[in-house]
Design a protein around this motif. Structure first.
Motif, PDB file in Angstrom:
ATOM      1  N   ILE A 134       0.850  -1.192   0.000  1.00  0.00           N
ATOM      2  CA  ILE A 134       0.000   0.000   0.000  1.00  0.00           C
ATOM      3  C   ILE A 134       0.886   1.242   0.000  1.00  0.00           C
ATOM      4  O   ILE A 134       1.801   1.369   0.827  1.00  0.00           O
ATOM      5  N   GLU A 135       0.592   2.152  -0.931  1.00  0.00           N
ATOM      6  CA  GLU A 135       1.370   3.381  -1.079  1.00  0.00           C
ATOM      7  C   GLU A 135       0.471   4.593  -0.877  1.00  0.00           C
ATOM      8  O   GLU A 135      -0.739   4.538  -1.144  1.00  0.00           O
ATOM      9  N   ASP A 136       1.066   5.690  -0.424  1.00  0.00           N
ATOM     10  CA  ASP A 136       0.301   6.929  -0.288  1.00  0.00           C
ATOM     11  C   ASP A 136       0.292   7.674  -1.616  1.00  0.00           C
ATOM     12  O   ASP A 136       0.799   7.179  -2.632  1.00  0.00           O
ATOM     13  N   SER A 137      -0.274   8.883  -1.618  1.00  0.00           N
ATOM     14  CA  SER A 137      -0.427   9.638  -2.868  1.00  0.00           C
ATOM     15  C   SER A 137       0.904  10.034  -3.496  1.00  0.00           C
ATOM     16  O   SER A 137       0.977  10.299  -4.695  1.00  0.00           O
ATOM     17  N   SER A 138       1.973  10.054  -2.698  1.00  0.00           N
ATOM     18  CA  SER A 138       3.298  10.406  -3.222  1.00  0.00           C
ATOM     19  C   SER A 138       4.061   9.188  -3.724  1.00  0.00           C
ATOM     20  O   SER A 138       5.180   9.314  -4.226  1.00  0.00           O
ATOM     21  N   GLY A 139       3.469   8.001  -3.578  1.00  0.00           N
ATOM     22  CA  GLY A 139       4.118   6.784  -4.029  1.00  0.00           C
ATOM     23  C   GLY A 139       4.980   6.118  -2.975  1.00  0.00           C
ATOM     24  O   GLY A 139       5.657   5.121  -3.257  1.00  0.00           O
ATOM     25  N   GLN A 140       4.953   6.640  -1.750  1.00  0.00           N
ATOM     26  CA  GLN A 140       5.759   6.067  -0.675  1.00  0.00           C
ATOM     27  C   GLN A 140       5.052   4.853  -0.077  1.00  0.00           C
ATOM     28  O   GLN A 140       3.860   4.889   0.210  1.00  0.00           O
ATOM     29  N   LEU A 141       5.802   3.769   0.113  1.00  0.00           N
ATOM     30  CA  LEU A 141       5.250   2.548   0.692  1.00  0.00           C
ATOM     31  C   LEU A 141       4.940   2.779   2.170  1.00  0.00           C
ATOM     32  O   LEU A 141       5.811   3.175   2.948  1.00  0.00           O
ATOM     33  N   VAL A 142       3.689   2.543   2.572  1.00  0.00           N
ATOM     34  CA  VAL A 142       3.287   2.776   3.964  1.00  0.00           C
ATOM     35  C   VAL A 142       2.946   1.482   4.702  1.00  0.00           C
ATOM     36  O   VAL A 142       2.931   1.446   5.935  1.00  0.00           O
ATOM     37  N   ARG A 143       2.665   0.425   3.943  1.00  0.00           N
ATOM     38  CA  ARG A 143       2.293  -0.827   4.611  1.00  0.00           C
ATOM     39  C   ARG A 143       2.457  -1.998   3.650  1.00  0.00           C
ATOM     40  O   ARG A 143       2.135  -1.895   2.458  1.00  0.00           O
ATOM     41  N   THR A 144       2.971  -3.102   4.179  1.00  0.00           N
ATOM     42  CA  THR A 144       3.053  -4.354   3.436  1.00  0.00           C
ATOM     43  C   THR A 144       2.306  -5.418   4.233  1.00  0.00           C
ATOM     44  O   THR A 144       2.536  -5.569   5.439  1.00  0.00           O
ATOM     45  N   ILE A 145       1.410  -6.129   3.570  1.00  0.00           N
ATOM     46  CA  ILE A 145       0.601  -7.150   4.241  1.00  0.00           C
ATOM     47  C   ILE A 145       0.842  -8.491   3.559  1.00  0.00           C
ATOM     48  O   ILE A 145       0.647  -8.621   2.346  1.00  0.00           O
ATOM     49  N   ASP A 146       1.266  -9.474   4.341  1.00  0.00           N
ATOM     50  CA  ASP A 146       1.491 -10.823   3.817  1.00  0.00           C
ATOM     51  C   ASP A 146       0.224 -11.646   4.060  1.00  0.00           C
ATOM     52  O   ASP A 146      -0.137 -11.932   5.202  1.00  0.00           O
ATOM     53  N   MET A 147      -0.453 -12.010   2.972  1.00  0.00           N
ATOM     54  CA  MET A 147      -1.699 -12.772   3.068  1.00  0.00           C
ATOM     55  C   MET A 147      -1.453 -14.281   3.100  1.00  0.00           C
ATOM     56  O   MET A 147      -2.390 -15.063   3.232  1.00  0.00           O
ATOM     57  N   GLY A 148      -0.185 -14.694   2.959  1.00  0.00           N
ATOM     58  CA  GLY A 148       0.139 -16.117   2.997  1.00  0.00           C
ATOM     59  C   GLY A 148      -0.278 -16.836   1.723  1.00  0.00           C
ATOM     60  O   GLY A 148      -0.627 -16.222   0.708  1.00  0.00           O
ATOM     61  N   ALA A 149      -0.251 -18.149   1.782  1.00  0.00           N
ATOM     62  CA  ALA A 149      -0.632 -18.967   0.624  1.00  0.00           C
ATOM     63  C   ALA A 149      -2.130 -18.839   0.374  1.00  0.00           C
ATOM     64  O   ALA A 149      -2.934 -18.818   1.316  1.00  0.00           O
ATOM     65  N   GLN A 150      -2.497 -18.750  -0.904  1.00  0.00           N
ATOM     66  CA  GLN A 150      -3.901 -18.563  -1.267  1.00  0.00           C
ATOM     67  C   GLN A 150      -4.258 -19.440  -2.469  1.00  0.00           C
ATOM     68  O   GLN A 150      -3.425 -19.676  -3.348  1.00  0.00           O
ATOM     69  N   PRO A 151      -5.495 -19.922  -2.508  1.00  0.00           N
ATOM     70  CA  PRO A 151      -5.940 -20.709  -3.668  1.00  0.00           C
ATOM     71  C   PRO A 151      -6.260 -19.787  -4.844  1.00  0.00           C
ATOM     72  O   PRO A 151      -6.258 -18.556  -4.712  1.00  0.00           O
ATOM     73  N   ALA A 152      -6.556 -20.383  -5.969  1.00  0.00           N
ATOM     74  CA  ALA A 152      -6.934 -19.596  -7.141  1.00  0.00           C
ATOM     75  C   ALA A 152      -8.283 -18.926  -6.905  1.00  0.00           C
ATOM     76  O   ALA A 152      -9.141 -19.438  -6.186  1.00  0.00           O
ATOM     77  N   GLY A 153      -8.451 -17.751  -7.521  1.00  0.00           N
ATOM     78  CA  GLY A 153      -9.719 -17.036  -7.402  1.00  0.00           C
ATOM     79  C   GLY A 153      -9.561 -15.695  -6.713  1.00  0.00           C
ATOM     80  O   GLY A 153      -8.447 -15.197  -6.524  1.00  0.00           O
ATOM     81  N   ALA A 154     -10.693 -15.109  -6.335  1.00  0.00           N
ATOM     82  CA  ALA A 154     -10.697 -13.798  -5.685  1.00  0.00           C
ATOM     83  C   ALA A 154     -10.385 -13.947  -4.200  1.00  0.00           C
ATOM     84  O   ALA A 154     -11.013 -14.742  -3.498  1.00  0.00           O
ATOM     85  N   VAL A 155      -9.413 -13.181  -3.749  1.00  0.00           N
ATOM     86  CA  VAL A 155      -9.003 -13.202  -2.340  1.00  0.00           C
ATOM     87  C   VAL A 155      -9.364 -11.851  -1.726  1.00  0.00           C
ATOM     88  O   VAL A 155      -8.872 -10.806  -2.163  1.00  0.00           O
ATOM     89  N   ARG A 156     -10.216 -11.860  -0.727  1.00  0.00           N
ATOM     90  CA  ARG A 156     -10.631 -10.615  -0.082  1.00  0.00           C
ATOM     91  C   ARG A 156      -9.553 -10.106   0.868  1.00  0.00           C
ATOM     92  O   ARG A 156      -8.866 -10.892   1.520  1.00  0.00           O
ATOM     93  N   PHE A 157      -9.449  -8.788   0.934  1.00  0.00           N
ATOM     94  CA  PHE A 157      -8.525  -8.189   1.896  1.00  0.00           C
ATOM     95  C   PHE A 157      -9.185  -6.966   2.529  1.00  0.00           C
ATOM     96  O   PHE A 157     -10.122  -6.376   1.974  1.00  0.00           O
ATOM     97  N   ALA A 158      -8.690  -6.599   3.699  1.00  0.00           N
ATOM     98  CA  ALA A 158      -9.175  -5.413   4.408  1.00  0.00           C
ATOM     99  C   ALA A 158      -7.984  -4.743   5.083  1.00  0.00           C
ATOM    100  O   ALA A 158      -7.276  -5.376   5.875  1.00  0.00           O
ATOM    101  N   TRP A 159      -7.764  -3.497   4.746  1.00  0.00           N
ATOM    102  CA  TRP A 159      -6.675  -2.724   5.354  1.00  0.00           C
ATOM    103  C   TRP A 159      -7.261  -1.827   6.430  1.00  0.00           C
ATOM    104  O   TRP A 159      -8.202  -1.081   6.190  1.00  0.00           O
ATOM    105  N   ASP A 160      -6.694  -1.901   7.627  1.00  0.00           N
ATOM    106  CA  ASP A 160      -7.222  -1.141   8.760  1.00  0.00           C
ATOM    107  C   ASP A 160      -6.808   0.321   8.763  1.00  0.00           C
ATOM    108  O   ASP A 160      -7.142   1.069   9.691  1.00  0.00           O
ATOM    109  N   GLY A 161      -6.076   0.740   7.735  1.00  0.00           N
ATOM    110  CA  GLY A 161      -5.682   2.146   7.635  1.00  0.00           C
ATOM    111  C   GLY A 161      -4.446   2.499   8.435  1.00  0.00           C
ATOM    112  O   GLY A 161      -4.102   3.684   8.554  1.00  0.00           O
ATOM    113  N   LYS A 162      -3.748   1.494   8.955  1.00  0.00           N
ATOM    114  CA  LYS A 162      -2.564   1.753   9.774  1.00  0.00           C
ATOM    115  C   LYS A 162      -1.285   1.475   8.989  1.00  0.00           C
ATOM    116  O   LYS A 162      -1.271   0.643   8.083  1.00  0.00           O
TER     117      LYS A 162
END
Length: 226
Positions: A134-162
């Motif tokens: 996740i990057e801010d409006s200036s392109g700076q990386l603010v958060r990296t989230i590791d979702m782990g291993a995932q199957p094929a298809g749509a994977v839902r995510f939710a960022w808490d804004g931190k």
């Protein structure tokens, strides 16, 4: 004096109403009904020459033509009523969407004062690890989230804004990138994010149009409503 004006106004309004009724009556009288047709047909038969009676086939053809014309007219009226009803139902359906969220193909995350910013990442096949950046409006990386291993298809995510330090970031627009790791290599994955529905409108052949801060899309192009 005021009574005279009131009486005159009332008389004038009554005359207008009478004129409207008269015009409506005249317009209605211009229409040839089935009753009028058979009345004319009866008159025609009563004045025909007995030595030269009307041709039965011709009479049947006239009756059939009139009946078909009247049937088509009624059918058109029914279709118009159906179309009006469908438009009304579409407008009612559209009005219930305002204030909800639409899942659209976009890499832009809208973070509000409270709550999470949500979306989905789509993996064509199973991945060993799904990383969200996740990057801010200036392109700076603010958060990296590791979702782990995932199957094929749509994977839902939710960022808490931190951010990485656990601090709540200011509301605004952020950018998200999703990468899936397979055989040690990371590949970019398409993402979709939820957008607030600000308004809707009906646009003829395009159906219901959903308006968000990011733009307008057809309801049929929305993956999900939440």
């Amino acid at each position: 004096m005021s009574n005279d004006i009131s009486t005159a106004s009332s008389t004038y309004l009554d005359s207008l109403k009478w004129q409207d009724k008269q015009v409506a009556s005249e317009q209605k009288s211009d229409e040839l009904t089935q009753e009028d047709f058979f009345s004319l047909l009866t008159q025609q038969l009563s004045f025909q020459d007995p030595s030269k009676p009307a041709d039965n086939d011709q009479m049947i053809a006239q009756m059939t033509s009139f009946t078909m014309a009247e049937g088509i007219s009624n059918l058109n009226s029914n279709f118009q009523s159906l179309a009006a009803s469908m438009t009304s139902n579409s407008a009612l359906q559209a009005s219930t969407l305002v204030g909800k969220q639409a899942l659209l193909e976009s890499d832009k995350l809208d973070l509000n004062d409270t709550g999470d910013a949500r979306g989905t990442a789509v993996a064509e096949g199973p991945v060993e690890s799904l990383m969200l950046r996740i990057e801010d409006s200036s392109g700076q990386l603010v958060r990296t989230i590791d979702m782990g291993a995932q199957p094929a298809g749509a994977v839902r995510f939710a960022w808490d804004g931190k951010n990485a330090d656990g601090e709540r970031l200011p509301p605004g627009e952020y950018k998200i990138k999703a990468e899936g790791q397979l055989n040690g290599e990371f590949t970019s994955l398409p993402v979709a994010t939820f957008k607030n529905i600000e308004s809707v409108n009906i646009n003829g052949a395009n159906g219901i149009i959903v308006n968000t801060k990011e733009g307008a899309v057809r309801l049929t192009d929305v993956a999900e409503i939440a």
